[in-house]
Design an enzyme around this catalytic site. Structure first.
Site, PDB file in Angstrom:
ATOM      1  N   CYS A 102     -50.528  74.504 133.801  1.00 50.31           N
ATOM      2  CA  CYS A 102     -49.070  74.654 133.779  1.00 50.31           C
ATOM      3  C   CYS A 102     -48.641  76.042 133.316  1.00 50.31           C
ATOM      4  O   CYS A 102     -47.781  76.667 133.915  1.00 50.31           O
ATOM      5  CB  CYS A 102     -48.444  73.593 132.878  1.00 50.31           C
ATOM      6  SG  CYS A 102     -48.823  71.912 133.399  1.00 50.31           S
ATOM      7  N   HIS A 103     -49.235  76.525 132.235  1.00 51.37           N
ATOM      8  CA  HIS A 103     -48.829  77.815 131.673  1.00 51.37           C
ATOM      9  C   HIS A 103     -50.003  78.720 131.350  1.00 51.37           C
ATOM     10  O   HIS A 103     -49.835  79.769 130.753  1.00 51.37           O
ATOM     11  CB  HIS A 103     -47.959  77.592 130.437  1.00 51.37           C
ATOM     12  CG  HIS A 103     -46.746  76.776 130.740  1.00 51.37           C
ATOM     13  ND1 HIS A 103     -46.693  75.438 130.470  1.00 51.37           N
ATOM     14  CD2 HIS A 103     -45.573  77.101 131.336  1.00 51.37           C
ATOM     15  CE1 HIS A 103     -45.525  74.964 130.872  1.00 51.37           C
ATOM     16  NE2 HIS A 103     -44.822  75.944 131.407  1.00 51.37           N
ATOM     17  N   GLY A 104     -51.221  78.310 131.685  1.00 50.57           N
ATOM     18  CA  GLY A 104     -52.382  79.172 131.563  1.00 50.57           C
ATOM     19  C   GLY A 104     -53.090  79.185 130.222  1.00 50.57           C
ATOM     20  O   GLY A 104     -53.899  80.064 129.973  1.00 50.57           O
TER      21      GLY A 104
END
Length: 188
Positions: free
Chosen positions: A152-154
Site C-alpha cells: 500500500c505505501h511501501g
C-alpha cells in the site's frame, strides 16, 4: 376491675409493640437487601465477557507443520498473526543489524522467546495505516530485507518484523504468547 384489665391489656400490648416494630424493620431491611442484590447481580454479571469473547481471547497454534523459511497466518482477536519459522541465515541477518540504523531500534533477542529464536510471532498489521503486509506465502514479495512488504505505501520489514524502510513508524507488534510445548504456542 375493668380498669385493671384495660391497663393490663395495654401493658401487654405495649410490651409487644416494640419487638413487633423491630421485627418489621428487620424484615423490611432484609427485603431491601435482597432486592438490591437481585438488581445488582445481573448488572455486575452483564459486565463479564461472553463465552464467544472468551473463546477468541486466546488462540493455540501448532508450529510443527511449518517448514524452515516458511510462515503461516492465524487469527487472534480478529487480527492476523504471522508465525514464521526462520532459517539460521534469517536469524543471523536479524541479529547482525546495527540498531542505530533502525527507525524503531529493538534487538532480535527482544522480539523472540529465549531458546526459540527460530520462531517469530508478530501481529500482521502494518504500523503505518493498518494494512496487511505480504510475505507469508512463498510467492509473496518480501521486500529488500526478506521479511514483509506492505504494498500500500511501501513499508518494508526485516525477518525480525522490524521496520527498515518506508513510512511505518514502528515495528510489527508482538502479541502476548507462550510456548506450551516445543512445537505449540498459546497466543493471548
Amino acid at each position: 376491675m375493668a380498669d385493671t384489665a384495660a391497663t393490663t391489656h395495654d401493658a401487654d400490648h405495649g410490651s409487644d409493640a416494640m419487638p413487633k416494630r423491630d421485627f418489621l424493620k428487620l424484615v423490611a431491611t432484609a427485603g431491601a437487601a435482597v432486592g438490591v442484590g437481585a438488581i445488582a447481580w445481573p448488572l455486575i454479571d452483564s459486565m463479564n465477557p461472553t463465552r464467544d469473547v472468551l473463546a477468541v481471547s486466546s488462540t493455540e497454534a501448532d508450529l510443527a507443520p511449518i517448514p524452515a523459511g516458511q510462515a503461516v497466518t492465524v487469527v487472534w482477536q480478529g487480527k492476523p498473526v504471522f508465525l514464521r519459522h526462520r532459517t539460521e541465515q534469517e536469524i543471523k541477518e536479524a541479529e547482525d543489524v546495527n540498531l542505530n540504523q533502525l527507525p524503531d531500534p529493538q534487538s532480535d533477542q527482544a522480539r523472540v522467546k529465549s531458546g526459540h529464536d527460530q520462531w517469530l510471532v508478530v501481529i500482521g498489521i502494518c504500523t503505518h495505516l493498518g494494512c496487511i503486509p505480504l510475505g507469508n506465502k512463498p510467492t509473496d514479495p518480501r521486500g529488500e530485507y526478506g521479511g514483509w512488504f506492505c504494498p500500500c505505501h511501501g513499508s518494508q520489514y526485516d525477518t525480525s518484523g522490524r521496520i527498515r524502510k518506508g513510512p511505518a513508524p514502528a515495528n510489527l507488534e508482538i502479541p502476548p504468547y507462550a510456548f506450551t510445548t516445543e512445537t505449540k504456542i498459546k497466543i493471548g
